[in-house]
Design a protein around this motif. Structure first.
Motif, PDB file in Angstrom:
ATOM      1  N   GLY A  99       0.795  -1.207   0.000  1.00  0.00           N
ATOM      2  CA  GLY A  99       0.000   0.000   0.000  1.00  0.00           C
ATOM      3  C   GLY A  99       0.831   1.261   0.000  1.00  0.00           C
ATOM      4  N   VAL A 100       2.147   1.123   0.025  1.00  0.00           N
ATOM      5  CA  VAL A 100       3.049   2.284   0.004  1.00  0.00           C
ATOM      6  C   VAL A 100       3.268   2.680  -1.452  1.00  0.00           C
ATOM      7  N   VAL A 101       2.828   3.854  -1.815  1.00  0.00           N
ATOM      8  CA  VAL A 101       2.849   4.297  -3.206  1.00  0.00           C
ATOM      9  C   VAL A 101       4.183   5.001  -3.512  1.00  0.00           C
ATOM     10  N   VAL A 102       4.750   4.622  -4.624  1.00  0.00           N
ATOM     11  CA  VAL A 102       5.987   5.245  -5.112  1.00  0.00           C
ATOM     12  C   VAL A 102       5.661   5.890  -6.459  1.00  0.00           C
ATOM     13  N   TYR A 103       5.928   7.179  -6.552  1.00  0.00           N
ATOM     14  CA  TYR A 103       5.600   7.914  -7.769  1.00  0.00           C
ATOM     15  C   TYR A 103       6.833   8.002  -8.669  1.00  0.00           C
TER      16      TYR A 103
ATOM     17  N   ILE B  70       9.591  14.231  -8.884  1.00  0.00           N
ATOM     18  CA  ILE B  70       8.411  13.907  -8.069  1.00  0.00           C
ATOM     19  C   ILE B  70       8.879  13.276  -6.768  1.00  0.00           C
ATOM     20  N   LEU B  71       8.408  13.813  -5.665  1.00  0.00           N
ATOM     21  CA  LEU B  71       8.807  13.358  -4.340  1.00  0.00           C
ATOM     22  C   LEU B  71       7.959  12.173  -3.904  1.00  0.00           C
ATOM     23  N   ALA B  72       8.350  11.624  -2.753  1.00  0.00           N
ATOM     24  CA  ALA B  72       7.663  10.433  -2.252  1.00  0.00           C
ATOM     25  C   ALA B  72       6.205  10.727  -1.925  1.00  0.00           C
ATOM     26  N   ASN B  73       5.878  11.964  -1.558  1.00  0.00           N
ATOM     27  CA  ASN B  73       4.488  12.305  -1.208  1.00  0.00           C
ATOM     28  C   ASN B  73       3.679  12.720  -2.425  1.00  0.00           C
ATOM     29  N   GLY B  74       4.214  12.562  -3.636  1.00  0.00           N
ATOM     30  CA  GLY B  74       3.479  12.916  -4.841  1.00  0.00           C
ATOM     31  C   GLY B  74       3.669  14.351  -5.278  1.00  0.00           C
ATOM     32  N   ALA B  75       4.424  15.124  -4.526  1.00  0.00           N
ATOM     33  CA  ALA B  75       4.642  16.521  -4.895  1.00  0.00           C
ATOM     34  C   ALA B  75       5.657  16.596  -6.036  1.00  0.00           C
ATOM     35  N   ILE B  76       5.296  17.326  -7.081  1.00  0.00           N
ATOM     36  CA  ILE B  76       6.194  17.532  -8.218  1.00  0.00           C
ATOM     37  C   ILE B  76       6.862  18.888  -8.034  1.00  0.00           C
ATOM     38  N   VAL B  77       8.178  18.882  -7.984  1.00  0.00           N
ATOM     39  CA  VAL B  77       8.925  20.111  -7.754  1.00  0.00           C
ATOM     40  C   VAL B  77       9.803  20.391  -8.967  1.00  0.00           C
TER      41      VAL B  77
ATOM     42  N   LYS C  44       3.394   7.860 -13.306  1.00  0.00           N
ATOM     43  CA  LYS C  44       2.918   6.527 -12.935  1.00  0.00           C
ATOM     44  C   LYS C  44       3.126   6.350 -11.439  1.00  0.00           C
ATOM     45  N   ALA C  45       2.220   5.627 -10.837  1.00  0.00           N
ATOM     46  CA  ALA C  45       2.318   5.317  -9.412  1.00  0.00           C
ATOM     47  C   ALA C  45       2.365   3.805  -9.259  1.00  0.00           C
ATOM     48  N   CYS C  46       3.369   3.299  -8.538  1.00  0.00           N
ATOM     49  CA  CYS C  46       3.507   1.878  -8.255  1.00  0.00           C
ATOM     50  C   CYS C  46       3.580   1.685  -6.742  1.00  0.00           C
ATOM     51  N   ASP C  47       3.118   0.524  -6.310  1.00  0.00           N
ATOM     52  CA  ASP C  47       3.294   0.238  -4.889  1.00  0.00           C
ATOM     53  C   ASP C  47       4.690  -0.328  -4.668  1.00  0.00           C
ATOM     54  N   SER C  48       5.021  -0.575  -3.393  1.00  0.00           N
ATOM     55  CA  SER C  48       6.380  -1.013  -3.065  1.00  0.00           C
ATOM     56  C   SER C  48       6.542  -2.513  -3.131  1.00  0.00           C
ATOM     57  N   GLY C  49       5.517  -3.181  -3.658  1.00  0.00           N
ATOM     58  CA  GLY C  49       5.632  -4.618  -3.857  1.00  0.00           C
ATOM     59  C   GLY C  49       5.164  -5.406  -2.650  1.00  0.00           C
TER      60      GLY C  49
END
Length: 1269
Positions: free
Chosen positions: A157-161, A179-186, A205-210
């Motif tokens: 459930g841990v999302v990686v962007y 793109i940061l871990a919290n989804g913020a694009i800087v 794209k967003a993937c979970d951590s497996g």
């Protein structure tokens, strides 16, 4: 002696077992089972395991509301998955497992924990994204925030962007965004609207951590989404000139305002493109030039190249281009450039005349002169200069610009010449006689010539006038200035009218020789004119005979004679001028036939005038006289061409005229007075079928009652404007949807007029409910097959009869949301009803009220909350009584009633349900759920991050109002002496939820001091999180009891630590059964001592009750001794010693074998068993006697030989006779309470087995050598 003693404890349990059936029991691990959510249906989920002391056949079963998830094999306890699990829907539930031995059935609640698997991919919360950012956005700034949610837990459930692609794909843009871990694009680099890109598109794209999915570590990824980023240009750049260098040339005589050069600058910020203004910020010749808003440099003053000789004939200008708006720094955005303008030389000086001698001239303005006077004799010889002339010509220009030509002009230029004819700089000028014969006093006593000095390049010139005076010689006769005089006089002029008085002859001689007399010589017309002899005035002698139309011109000879008789003649050509004395004459007659709309009128009126051609007297003007139809015609005023302006229409002509138009044409001349003639033009217009019938109304609206057959609906009238019967007859046709319900009956009203009656057939009636109106089309047409038709719309409205029931509008029954507890007042909705009948009068009636909570009917408690008025308005009736926690959905059942409905018809609509959803407000505070739990902490075992306690709380509100967040307000440690010490930072709490119950798990943050004895008091706060308004909270204080190291117990085993570790689960289960405590194992280690001992390893553990108290070694020994089954099993598992002494040996395996053999024998022979039991009791009695004797001997011990504390058997203390210790017996059993030691260590030792080896294989006990028994 050890074996018979153990048998006395085991036999009563065996006898009881043989006497009654024992119920089966589940193994201790049959409490919780974990099942992965991706387990395939049909696979084994778990096994149920139970044991029965009677060894009866067991059958298994599962019951409860969630039993449908499993199927069980009753004979084996195998449990298979029958229905698929979903962690995200139900992550835990309870089932009841049962086991039966055929006589007794045992039930137990089992918790099934659904183990999450990575079966869900992250999902972006939105699918379309776009944003705009400034090109000056600093690096590291936030561009956009993405959010993807994965319903799985843990790493799944841990999302990686990630940014998959950046468009445009360049080396510069590849890492432009991060793109940061919290989804913020800087922003990761600098932007530039002009030099980079104005638009970017990110593929995200967003993937979970497996996580595990079907036993394979799987990474789930979302579908790609695209973020569009528009870069907004900022005014951060200065303007730039489009060229790097500007230069131009301008003549020094350029006029003010002359355009010299255009410079152009543009805003470098392409996305803004500010207008640019120009100015001259510096100049080597201020004022000579200026620059306009269009960037054009113009001449602003007089230029003089001669002033620039030392500056290489150039002017330098600094031009500055400035944007109209300030840049982002609040400053002017501008740029400057130097412009070179070369002033070119022009021949701007012309030769000038000076009255001086050449050598003495200074060429000052005072010496300049343009008038000169000289003298010469008439008829002087050629090349004789005119006397008294001092003329000098000077041109200040140099080279070719200073070279000039000299020539003569003026009235007498041909009589003289000038010398020299070409010169440069300055020169003296002479005027010479050229033609002697022309230098004649009688012709001209004073002659004028102009000396012209012309610049050889510019052709600019200066003129000097020379007056030459001549001397007279008498040698001329009278002369007329002209040999022919052209004169004019009006025809029919009155007698005596002057023809001319300006013809005179001259004689250059003076005196009597210049007296002249005039006369007319005989000829044609001499009798019509006469001359006055002295003045020479010519007049009309007989005007009646002067007729231009008879003879237009006369030629007369006029003679002049001087006083010496010399004469000369001249010719008078006299033209008679025309007067307007003839009217125009029209030729022929004009009558024509044309077909309307198709043919055009084109006829030229033939006329002429006898007056002088090409004069106003003979110039004709054509015009139409006023008439009824002349507005449709035009005539060319010059040629007389008559045309129609638009197609002729027979119908526009008065019918009585029969299509005939008579136009009156006026033909006039332009003479004074004007003379004219009239002529009639007759045009016969023939009729064609060019008009469609026209209805007398643009549309027709009729009404007819339904169910009324054969009635007249209405009358439609049309007319045709054509004037002949063949073209204006009308017939009617009916069309349109439903036209078959009607019939038309036509009739003629007159020429070109007809009507049709629209009616229903006798067997046809209309139905309003089937069709409320008919839109028909009536066509009117002529018999001509090539003609068109006219149409008109006929709207037939069917009058309604009130016979249909009303209906409720489904859109108005969509429902509303109302907040509880008086949050809203007044009207909340309006239900609308419809009735197809036109005279319906409707009202809304409330039929029923349904109150539900979470889909369950809660009775009538909401009946008075809302009310419905007849117009359908829904009002809040009891705002304060509305309670979301009691009822979250109120359904108002309504119907519509038609008050005007005929009693023979049904007046009510179908019932409709109007849902009112009650919205929760934060009116309930959180509350903690009671839990019958005691929380115990063993500092030696617990580690940071481990859960040590938990709380549960609920909030009856919903949504965010019912969401709870736990926090720790305070932690105090209360020692055994009641001292309180604050502890901060030792614990933390996390929040989770299950089925509307929020759980706060308290975890250890750092290691605790294992030597502290007391209780940790933790104050926990539960606070809700309302969407608006103030939060509400509740508090609870938990006691976390500590178990210090003094309760640590050691058990020694005859096996090595590996074997003990393999059996640790069963060992703990046996110990738990015997002690009814929770067993916490600290460690398992091998014994490294070389002493003779049967123990190979030891196990350190704590035995803790649910109330926080713990067992000491003595307590443990007593409880194991009282549970012979557990003792037997522990012996089988290798237990040899309870305690820490390693010097004694234990022969537990032999003891176990002896017990089994003895039990078998005792079961066969009851009599033998009873006998043995008697012996055992006797032996026990003897032991007590021995103990009494030992105590007696201890009291006799001489002071100072041993310690002052009592020496008591069963302890680690020896008496003076060195008596061996005995099996564990308390002081109470020995009646030695009065000898109980005040020392805790003595008490522990007294109740331990550390010096009492439980060795059933020994046949005798080591006793002290005594003299008496």
């Amino acid at each position: 002696m050890g074996q018979p003693w153990l048998c006395c404890f085991l036999l009563p349990a065996l006898v009881v077992s043989a006497a009654a059936n024992t119920a089966p029991s589940f193994l201790s691990n049959m409490t919780v089972v974990t099942v992965p959510e991706d387990l395939p249906v049909g696979d084994v989920a778990f096994w149920m395991a139970a044991e029965d002391m009677d060894k009866d056949t067991l059958t298994y079963g599962i019951s409860g509301s969630y039993a449908y998830f499993f199927s069980v094999t009753s004979a084996t306890g195998e449990v298979k998955l029958a229905s698929a699990l979903d962690y995200e829907t139900l992550y835990w539930f309870s089932i009841t497992i049962t086991v039966s031995d055929g006589q007794m059935q045992v039930q137990k609640e089992m918790q099934v924990i659904v183990e999450d698997r990575n079966d869900n991919a992250p999902i972006f919360q939105n699918t379309g994204f776009s944003t705009s950012i400034s090109e000056t956005l600093p690096v590291g700034s936030l561009v956009f925030s993405m959010l993807a949610v994965d319903e799985d837990s843990g790493s799944g459930g841990v999302v990686v962007y990630s940014i998959e692609k950046v468009i445009p794909s360049t080396e510069d843009s590849e890492h432009l965004f991060e793109i940061l871990a919290n989804g913020a694009i800087v922003l990761n680099g600098s932007l530039s609207y002009n030099s980079k890109s104005a638009f970017y598109q990110l593929e995200l794209k967003a993937c979970d951590s497996g996580g595990l999915y079907h036993d394979i570590v799987t990474v789930q990824c979302s579908q790609s989404v695209f973020l569009s980023i528009s870069v907004v240009d900022q005014p951060d750049l200065d303007p730039q000139f489009v060229r790097e260098f500007y230069s131009a040339s301008v003549a020094e005589d350029a006029a003010q305002g002359t355009s010299v050069l255009k410079v152009q600058a543009m805003d470098s910020d392409k996305g803004i493109n500010d207008p640019v203004t120009y100015s001259i910020s510096n100049s080597t010749r201020p004022g000579w030039f200026d620059i306009g808003a269009d960037g054009v440099i113009r001449v602003n003053g007089s230029l003089d190249r001669e002033q620039l000789l030392e500056e290489d004939e150039e002017v330098q200008l600094e031009v500055t281009a400035t944007e109209t708006n300030l840049n982002i720094y609040g400053q002017e955005a501008k740029v400057s450039i130097w412009v070179t303008l070369r002033v070119t030389d022009v021949n701007d000086h012309k030769p000038e005349f000076y009255n001086c001698s050449l050598l003495a001239c200074t060429f000052t303005p005072e010496e300049a002169q343009v008038n000169f006077t000289g003298y010469v004799d008439e008829h002087a010889s050629a090349r004789i200069p005119v006397d008294d002339l001092t003329i000098v010509v000077y041109d200040p220009d140099k080279g070719s610009n200073g070279t000039f030509f000299l020539s003569l002009g003026g009235p007498n230029a041909e009589n003289f010449s000038v010398s020299p004819e070409r010169a440069a700089g300055s020169v003296g000028v002479q005027v010479l006689v050229r033609a002697s014969a022309l230098v004649d006093y009688e012709v001209q006593p004073v002659m004028l010539v102009q000396v012209v000095a012309t610049d050889s390049v510019s052709q600019y010139s200066s003129i000097a006038t020379v007056t030459v005076h001549l001397r007279d010689v008498n040698d001329h006769r009278p002369t007329f200035p002209q040999a022919l005089y052209v004169l004019s006089v009006l025809e029919h002029s009155a007698t005596g009218s002057v023809v001319t008085h300006s013809i005179h002859a001259t004689d250059p001689d003076t005196g009597e020789w210049d007296c002249i007399t005039y006369s007319l010589l005989p000829g044609v017309g001499a009798d019509l004119f006469e001359v006055e002899p002295v003045s020479g005035t010519v007049t009309v002698k007989n005007g009646e005979l002067l007729d231009r139309e008879t003879q237009a011109e006369y030629r007369l000879t006029l003679q002049a004679t001087d006083g010496g008789g010399l004469s000369t003649t001249t010719t008078l050509q006299i033209h008679l001028l025309d007067i307007n004395d003839n009217a125009p004459v029209v030729s022929g007659s004009y009558n024509m036939f044309v077909e309307e709309e198709k043919d055009n009128v084109s006829v030229t009126i033939q006329a002429h005038d006898s007056d002088e051609p090409h004069t106003n007297n003979s110039h004709l003007f054509f015009s139409l006289q006023p008439g009824a139809y002349n507005h449709n015609f035009s005539v060319d005023p010059n040629t007389g061409l008559l045309r129609n302006l638009r197609p002729l229409d027979r119908e526009a002509i008065e019918p009585a005229l029969g299509g005939r138009i008579v136009l009156t044409m006026l033909v006039a001349d332009y003479g004074v007075p004007v003379l004219s003639t009239e002529v009639n033009v007759t045009i016969n217009v023939e009729d064609i079928n060019d008009n469609l019938p026209v209805f007398n109304q643009s549309s027709y609206n009729f009404q007819v009652k339904e169910r009324d057959p054969g009635v007249l609906v209405g009358v439609v009238v049309a007319q045709d404007a054509d004037q002949t019967e063949a073209n204006n007859r009308i017939s009617f046709i009916l069309s349109g949807s439903g036209a078959n319900n009607f019939i038309l009956r036509g009739s003629v009203l007159g020429s070109g007029r007809a009507e049709c009656l629209l009616q229903l057939p006798s067997d046809v009636s209309l139905d309003y409910e089937v069709q409320a109106f008919f839109d028909l089309t009536v066509s009117a047409e002529n018999p001509d097959p090539q003609g068109g038709e006219a149409t008109v719309g006929v709207h037939v409205a069917v009058e309604d009869v009130n016979d249909e029931p009303p209906t409720l509008d489904s859109a108005s029954l969509q429902g509303v949301h109302v907040a509880e507890n008086g949050s809203q007042q007044g009207q909340v909705a309006e239900v609308i009803a419809w009735d197809v009948d036109t005279d319906a009068q409707l009202e809304i009636q409330l039929v029923n009220v349904i109150c539900t909570k979470a889909g369950v009917d809660v009775g009538s408690l909401c009946y008075g909350w809302f009310s419905v008025v007849p117009n359908g308005s829904v009002y809040i009736n009891q705002s304060e009584a509305i309670d979301y926690e009691a009822c979250d959905l109120v359904t108002l059942v309504m119907r519509a009633y038609d008050l005007n409905m005929d009693p023979s018809f049904h007046a009510y609509s179908d019932n409709g349900s109007f849902p009112i959803t009650i919205e929760d407000v934060n009116d309930n505070a959180p509350y903690f759920l009671p839990e019958d739990k005691t929380f115990v902490i063993i500092p030696e075992i617990v580690i940071p991050g481990q859960k040590v306690a938990s709380v549960q709380a609920r909030d009856n509100d919903s949504g965010n109002n019912g969401a709870i967040l736990f926090s720790i307000l305070q932690v105090d440690f209360i020692s055994k002496d009641e001292a309180m010490t604050p502890f901060q930072g030792f614990f933390r709490i996390s929040t989770s939820s299950e089925a509307n119950v929020f759980i706060g798990n308290i975890e250890l943050v750092t290691n605790l001091d294992s030597t502290l004895q007391g209780t940790y008091q933790v104050t926990v706060q539960a606070q809700d999180k309302p969407s608006m308004g103030l939060a509400q909270e509740a508090q609870i204080t938990l006691n976390l009891f500590t178990v210090d190291q003094s309760y640590r117990v050691r058990l020694q085993f005859s096996m090595h630590k590996e074997e003990v570790g393999a059996d640790i689960t069963e060992i703990k289960a046996v110990l738990t059964q015997a002690t009814r405590t929770t067993v916490y194992v600290v460690n398992i280690q091998d014994i490294e001592s070389k002493a003779q001992t049967r123990a190979q390893s030891y196990l350190d553990a704590y035995f803790v009750f649910s109330n926080g108290s713990a067992l000491t070694l003595n307590d443990l020994s007593v409880m194991i001794r009282n549970d012979q089954d557990s003792l037997t099993r522990l012996l089988q598992l290798g237990l040899v010693v309870l305690g820490s002494q390693e010097s004694q040996e234990s022969d537990l395996p032999n003891t176990l074998i002896s017990i089994i053999i003895g039990l078998g024998a005792l079961l066969l022979l009851v009599l033998v068993i009873m006998t043995v039991a008697f012996v055992c009791m006797r032996k026990s009695y003897h032991r007590k006697l021995w103990a009494m004797k030992a105590a007696k001997e201890a009291r006799k011990t001489v002071a100072g030989v041993v310690a002052s504390a009592p020496a008591i058997p069963g302890t680690n203390m020896y008496n003076t006779e060195r008596a061996n210790p005995m099996l564990n017996l308390s002081t109470e059993d020995l009646d030695l309470v009065y000898l109980s030691s005040s020392s805790d260590m003595d008490h522990v030792s007294l109740n331990s087995l550390d010096n009492n080896c439980v060795d059933l294989g020994n046949k005798s006990m080591n006793t002290a050598d005594s003299s008496g028994d």
